[in-house]
Design a protein around this motif. Structure first.
Motif, PDB file in Angstrom:
ATOM      1  N   UNK A 211     -14.839 -30.629 -54.956  1.00 40.80           N
ATOM      2  CA  UNK A 211     -13.703 -30.539 -54.034  1.00 40.80           C
ATOM      3  C   UNK A 211     -12.353 -30.404 -54.728  1.00 40.80           C
ATOM      4  N   UNK A 212     -12.297 -30.640 -56.015  1.00 42.74           N
ATOM      5  CA  UNK A 212     -11.015 -30.499 -56.711  1.00 42.74           C
ATOM      6  C   UNK A 212     -10.450 -29.076 -56.687  1.00 42.74           C
ATOM      7  N   UNK A 213     -11.268 -28.007 -56.619  1.00 45.72           N
ATOM      8  CA  UNK A 213     -10.671 -26.666 -56.492  1.00 45.72           C
ATOM      9  C   UNK A 213      -9.729 -26.537 -55.296  1.00 45.72           C
ATOM     10  N   UNK A 214     -10.026 -27.212 -54.198  1.00 48.50           N
ATOM     11  CA  UNK A 214      -9.145 -27.156 -53.038  1.00 48.50           C
ATOM     12  C   UNK A 214      -7.788 -27.782 -53.362  1.00 48.50           C
ATOM     13  N   UNK A 215      -7.811 -28.909 -54.063  1.00 52.56           N
ATOM     14  CA  UNK A 215      -6.574 -29.572 -54.467  1.00 52.56           C
ATOM     15  C   UNK A 215      -5.777 -28.674 -55.420  1.00 52.56           C
ATOM     16  N   UNK A 216      -6.454 -28.060 -56.366  1.00 53.99           N
ATOM     17  CA  UNK A 216      -5.781 -27.227 -57.362  1.00 53.99           C
ATOM     18  C   UNK A 216      -5.169 -25.988 -56.731  1.00 53.99           C
ATOM     19  N   UNK A 217      -5.865 -25.374 -55.773  1.00 56.82           N
ATOM     20  CA  UNK A 217      -5.300 -24.217 -55.075  1.00 56.82           C
ATOM     21  C   UNK A 217      -4.076 -24.635 -54.262  1.00 56.82           C
ATOM     22  N   UNK A 218      -4.148 -25.802 -53.626  1.00 59.39           N
ATOM     23  CA  UNK A 218      -2.981 -26.309 -52.903  1.00 59.39           C
ATOM     24  C   UNK A 218      -1.805 -26.548 -53.828  1.00 59.39           C
ATOM     25  N   UNK A 219      -2.073 -27.122 -55.001  1.00 55.86           N
ATOM     26  CA  UNK A 219      -1.021 -27.308 -56.000  1.00 55.86           C
ATOM     27  C   UNK A 219      -0.395 -25.965 -56.383  1.00 55.86           C
ATOM     28  N   UNK A 220      -1.234 -24.961 -56.579  1.00 54.91           N
ATOM     29  CA  UNK A 220      -0.738 -23.638 -56.954  1.00 54.91           C
ATOM     30  C   UNK A 220       0.147 -23.048 -55.865  1.00 54.91           C
ATOM     31  N   UNK A 221      -0.235 -23.230 -54.610  1.00 57.68           N
ATOM     32  CA  UNK A 221       0.587 -22.725 -53.504  1.00 57.68           C
ATOM     33  C   UNK A 221       1.966 -23.364 -53.520  1.00 57.68           C
ATOM     34  N   UNK A 222       2.004 -24.659 -53.801  1.00 59.62           N
ATOM     35  CA  UNK A 222       3.292 -25.341 -53.874  1.00 59.62           C
ATOM     36  C   UNK A 222       4.145 -24.850 -55.024  1.00 59.62           C
ATOM     37  N   UNK A 223       3.511 -24.547 -56.156  1.00 64.38           N
ATOM     38  CA  UNK A 223       4.253 -24.047 -57.316  1.00 64.38           C
ATOM     39  C   UNK A 223       4.781 -22.628 -57.066  1.00 64.38           C
ATOM     40  N   UNK A 224       4.129 -21.893 -56.167  1.00 70.99           N
ATOM     41  CA  UNK A 224       4.571 -20.532 -55.843  1.00 70.99           C
ATOM     42  C   UNK A 224       5.659 -20.527 -54.776  1.00 70.99           C
ATOM     43  N   UNK A 225       6.029 -21.692 -54.259  1.00 71.03           N
ATOM     44  CA  UNK A 225       7.011 -21.845 -53.184  1.00 71.03           C
ATOM     45  C   UNK A 225       6.425 -21.341 -51.872  1.00 71.03           C
ATOM     46  N   UNK A 226       5.674 -22.181 -51.223  1.00 69.80           N
ATOM     47  CA  UNK A 226       4.920 -21.830 -50.033  1.00 69.80           C
ATOM     48  C   UNK A 226       5.809 -21.287 -48.921  1.00 69.80           C
ATOM     49  N   UNK A 227       7.036 -21.781 -48.805  1.00 68.63           N
ATOM     50  CA  UNK A 227       7.912 -21.352 -47.713  1.00 68.63           C
ATOM     51  C   UNK A 227       8.335 -19.901 -47.846  1.00 68.63           C
ATOM     52  N   UNK A 228       8.238 -19.350 -49.064  1.00 64.89           N
ATOM     53  CA  UNK A 228       8.691 -17.979 -49.275  1.00 64.89           C
ATOM     54  C   UNK A 228       7.552 -16.999 -49.557  1.00 64.89           C
ATOM     55  N   UNK A 229       6.329 -17.470 -49.574  1.00 65.61           N
ATOM     56  CA  UNK A 229       5.206 -16.574 -49.783  1.00 65.61           C
ATOM     57  C   UNK A 229       5.031 -15.656 -48.580  1.00 65.61           C
ATOM     58  N   UNK A 230       4.602 -14.438 -48.821  1.00 66.48           N
ATOM     59  CA  UNK A 230       4.347 -13.485 -47.748  1.00 66.48           C
ATOM     60  C   UNK A 230       3.180 -13.958 -46.893  1.00 66.48           C
ATOM     61  N   UNK A 231       3.440 -14.137 -45.598  1.00 66.53           N
ATOM     62  CA  UNK A 231       2.369 -14.567 -44.700  1.00 66.53           C
ATOM     63  C   UNK A 231       1.261 -13.509 -44.639  1.00 66.53           C
ATOM     64  N   UNK A 232       1.669 -12.247 -44.615  1.00 70.62           N
ATOM     65  CA  UNK A 232       0.687 -11.163 -44.525  1.00 70.62           C
ATOM     66  C   UNK A 232      -0.210 -11.136 -45.753  1.00 70.62           C
ATOM     67  N   UNK A 233       0.393 -11.293 -46.929  1.00 70.84           N
ATOM     68  CA  UNK A 233      -0.390 -11.294 -48.170  1.00 70.84           C
ATOM     69  C   UNK A 233      -1.353 -12.471 -48.211  1.00 70.84           C
ATOM     70  N   UNK A 234      -0.857 -13.640 -47.830  1.00 73.72           N
ATOM     71  CA  UNK A 234      -1.706 -14.833 -47.825  1.00 73.72           C
ATOM     72  C   UNK A 234      -2.862 -14.663 -46.852  1.00 73.72           C
ATOM     73  N   UNK A 235      -2.582 -14.101 -45.669  1.00 74.69           N
ATOM     74  CA  UNK A 235      -3.624 -13.885 -44.672  1.00 74.69           C
ATOM     75  C   UNK A 235      -4.673 -12.899 -45.182  1.00 74.69           C
ATOM     76  N   UNK A 236      -4.200 -11.810 -45.799  1.00 75.76           N
ATOM     77  CA  UNK A 236      -5.127 -10.793 -46.312  1.00 75.76           C
ATOM     78  C   UNK A 236      -6.012 -11.352 -47.422  1.00 75.76           C
ATOM     79  N   UNK A 237      -5.410 -12.121 -48.334  1.00 75.16           N
ATOM     80  CA  UNK A 237      -6.190 -12.724 -49.419  1.00 75.16           C
ATOM     81  C   UNK A 237      -7.213 -13.702 -48.861  1.00 75.16           C
ATOM     82  N   UNK A 238      -6.793 -14.515 -47.902  1.00 78.42           N
ATOM     83  CA  UNK A 238      -7.705 -15.487 -47.306  1.00 78.42           C
ATOM     84  C   UNK A 238      -8.880 -14.826 -46.619  1.00 78.42           C
ATOM     85  N   UNK A 239      -8.597 -13.816 -45.804  1.00 79.40           N
ATOM     86  CA  UNK A 239      -9.682 -13.114 -45.112  1.00 79.40           C
ATOM     87  C   UNK A 239     -10.610 -12.442 -46.124  1.00 79.40           C
ATOM     88  N   UNK A 240     -10.026 -11.846 -47.159  1.00 77.43           N
ATOM     89  CA  UNK A 240     -10.839 -11.179 -48.181  1.00 77.43           C
ATOM     90  C   UNK A 240     -11.760 -12.154 -48.907  1.00 77.43           C
TER      91      UNK A 240
END
Length: 403
Positions: A211-240
């Motif tokens: 389960x630590x990969x989930x924590x690490x990915x969340x940490x990475x999102x925070x380091x990328x500045x989640x409030x400014x990440x492209x919603x469309x890009x995040x959605x496309x990556x997630x679906x992919x």
């Protein structure tokens, strides 16, 4: 620079964000609404798993119940990692102002959340309580706080590949071994709750090893500045990610015996076919990657919807803003009502839990700044960290030799 406080269960954070992305409740520091919306949905998903209808009912209800199983807790864990990132500096150099104090705060919070989880489990609840596991996740995440988003994602990817193999090998050896008997006799967590450190790390339903990969990915999102990440890009990556993971699992699963959901049983058998599945709590690479994909897609939608429809999403956001309290209350309610925490309840039971959670949160925030357990954890953490810091900086307690 504005600050925010989120709970996953509760973790305080600080990060820059657009004003329209945040909300303030009775003086509480502004929060990213989309994160609270996603956390609220994760809570309701857990409700669905514990007190909702079975996915066998079919239709829209059955489909939602199927999606909620496994994915809700994965979304919760990913948001926990995101909260840890924001607490330790967000996209800025992590914990730059006082990294030692930041690490101490996270450690204290982790221990407090673990204590709450152990207490709930010790009550004999039929719910597979996730809080003690969360506390372990927080503690294990501390060494990764200073890493960049790129490094965190690389580690998460490697962990997603190696973790399931390590888990399967250790679990197959652990069951019935003399070491397991020794740990069961001396581990205080096992003696208190019956769910010990071995389960929290490797053999349980939410083991850190997978389960630590989930924590690490969340940490990475925070380091990328989640409030400014492209919603469309995040959605496309997630679906992919979800499409690739679940698609490959569906293709490969017929090559071996049908994997059984959940970790290996106590027989000690080594069934490699479990690594081909993607069912909830199999702990396979496919489940990890697919679960992260679903979490990214849901988070992207929540960030966009919360920004555009703040009034409509307010009830769910309120519940997500006090997730620790709501989670504990739902476990206690299941205990008092004598429910078995298994799918198969009438739909009205699930709707009653959701309505009760929303009503409680909306009413509470009219009079208080934080949820009751969030306030307890916050004040306790602040008191312990302040005391520790004062002892550390007090010159009368410093026995070092100065030249």
């Amino acid at each position: 620079m504005s600050t925010a406080t989120v709970t996953a269960p509760p973790v305080e954070k600080a990060a820059e964000k657009p004003a329209e992305q945040t909300t303030e409740t009775n003086g509480v520091r502004p929060r990213i609404r989309g994160i609270d919306l996603a956390r609220g949905l994760a809570l309701f998903g857990m409700f669905a798993v514990h007190v909702g209808p079975s996915s066998d009912v079919g239709g829209v209800t059955g489909a939602l119940m199927f999606v909620a199983s496994g994915h809700s807790s994965i979304l919760f864990a990913t948001l926990a990692g995101l909260s840890l990132a924001l607490l330790s500096g967000g996209a800025t150099p992590p914990g730059a102002s006082d990294p030692r104090r930041t690490r101490l705060r996270i450690a204290v919070r982790g221990l407090l959340i673990m204590a709450i989880g152990v207490t709930l489990t010790a009550m004999g609840t039929p719910v597979a309580v996730i809080l003690a596991y969360y506390g372990v996740f927080f503690l294990l995440a501390i060494p990764f706080l200073r890493l960049t988003a790129r490094t965190l994602l690389v580690i998460a990817g490697c962990w997603a590949l190696a973790g399931p193999v390590v888990a399967l090998l250790v679990q197959s050896w652990w069951w019935g071994s003399s070491a397991a008997d020794v740990v069961a006799r001396v581990d205080p967590i096992t003696l208190i709750s019956g769910e010990g450190i071995d389960q929290l790390l490797v053999t349980g339903i939410y083991p850190a090893v997978t389960w630590m990969p989930f924590i690490l990915v969340g940490l990475a999102l925070g380091r990328l500045d989640i409030a400014r990440l492209s919603r469309t890009t995040m959605l496309a990556i997630g679906i992919g990610m979800a499409f690739v993971a679940y698609g490959f699992s569906a293709l490969l699963t017929p090559l071996g015996p049908r994997p059984v959901a959940g970790p290996p049983d106590a027989s000690g058998s080594l069934d490699w076919s479990i690594l081909l599945g993607a069912d909830a709590h199999t702990g396979s690479t496919f489940e990890i990657v697919g679960g992260i994909g679903v979490a990214l897609a849901v988070l992207a939608v929540c960030l966009a919807v919360a920004e555009r429809l703040p009034r409509l999403t307010r009830p769910v956001v309120a519940a997500g803003s006090m997730s620790l309290t709501i989670y504990v209350l739902h476990v206690l309610t299941i205990n008092v009502a004598g429910l078995d925490a298994m799918p198969g309840q009438p739909l009205w039971v699930l709707l009653a839990f959701v309505a009760g959670a929303v009503a409680f949160a909306l009413i509470w925030f009219r009079f208080a700044r934080r949820g009751p357990l969030e306030s307890l954890v916050h004040s306790t953490t602040a008191a312990l960290v302040t005391r520790k810091s004062s002892l550390t900086t007090d010159p009368t307690t410093d026995r070092r030799t100065h030249s």
